[in-house]
Design a protein around this motif. Structure first.
Motif, short mmCIF file in Angstrom:
data_model
loop_
_atom_site.label_atom_id
_atom_site.label_comp_id
_atom_site.label_asym_id
_atom_site.label_seq_id
_atom_site.Cartn_x
_atom_site.Cartn_y
_atom_site.Cartn_z
N ARG A 202 -17.20 51.94 -29.59
CA ARG A 202 -17.41 52.47 -28.24
C ARG A 202 -16.86 51.54 -27.18
N LYS A 219 -16.63 49.29 -21.90
CA LYS A 219 -16.94 50.61 -22.43
C LYS A 219 -15.73 51.52 -22.33
N PRO A 223 -13.24 58.43 -26.19
CA PRO A 223 -13.62 58.06 -27.56
C PRO A 223 -12.45 57.52 -28.34
#
Length: 225
Positions: A202, A219, A223
């Protein structure tokens, strides 16, 4: 926490500070009061504070989160770097220690940017998630009890917006994380956290040898496929 970068010779440390970290009378006063009042100093190093402030400005962070405030130097550094409308939620369990920092936040004129939560950090993070704050934090800094590092990381990651960064302090732990003969609970917790971040799809991460080790996780906006 470490008030200097681990392993740097003193002369190199002083040179680094002289050309990259402006003199800061408030930090010196806060450091001195911390030592005289608490008896020890667990503040982050000035060069680490400078780096995190640089990162916050570079990323145009509006909302920040801190887990573990102690006497308030890291919160002071983060709040100074935030824009006028920026906000920092600082989590700690000690009203006594954080009361030292509050005076310096006021002197720096950043106290209005800081909301201090005196409660177990996991409870504060859970409340923020329940209030719909997931995905709203641009920068998070974890520097608290090592046994809960993985818990804090997971909750901060949920609160972090895509493209946000979470930084975890003490991730080199004085170098003992590299010694297989040392296996106390705190050292194991830090190793577990470092491995988790390294394997976490992630995020994109890097472990920097600044202060006592700063593991940074960015982050992912999309994806990983």
């Amino acid at each position: 926490m470490s008030t200097r970068t681990m392993g740097l010779p003193e002369a190199v440390q002083q040179y680094l500070l002289s050309v990259s970290v402006p003199p800061d009378a408030l930090w010196e006063q806060l450091r001195d009061e911390t030592i005289s009042t608490v008896g020890f100093n667990m503040q982050i190093s000035p060069e680490q504070a400078q780096f995190m402030a640089f990162l916050i400005r570079l990323m145009n962070v509006d909302n920040a989160l801190e887990i573990g405030t102690f006497t308030g130097y890291s919160a002071l550094s983060i709040a100074r770097a935030l824009p006028a409308h920026g906000r920092l939620i600082a989590c700690d369990v000690s009203d006594e220690w954080t009361s030292i920092g509050r005076k310096y936040w006021q002197r720096a004129g950043v106290d209005s940017k800081i909301t201090l939560k005196i409660a177990p950090a996991a409870d504060t993070l859970d409340a923020m998630i329940a209030q719909g704050r997931a995905g709203t934090i641009g920068f998070a800094f974890i520097d608290a009890d090592k046994s809960n590092y993985v818990t804090y990381y997971e909750k901060c990651l949920e609160l972090l917006q895509p493209g946000g960064v979470v930084c975890v302090d003490n991730t080199l732990w004085g170098g003992v994380v590299a010694d297989p003969g040392i296996n106390d609970a705190d050292t194991r917790a830090i190793r577990d956290l470092n491995q988790r971040i390294f394997e976490d799809t992630r995020v994109t991460s890097t472990l920097l040898p600044i202060g006592d080790g700063l593991h940074m996780a960015h982050k992912n906006r999309d994806p990983v496929k």
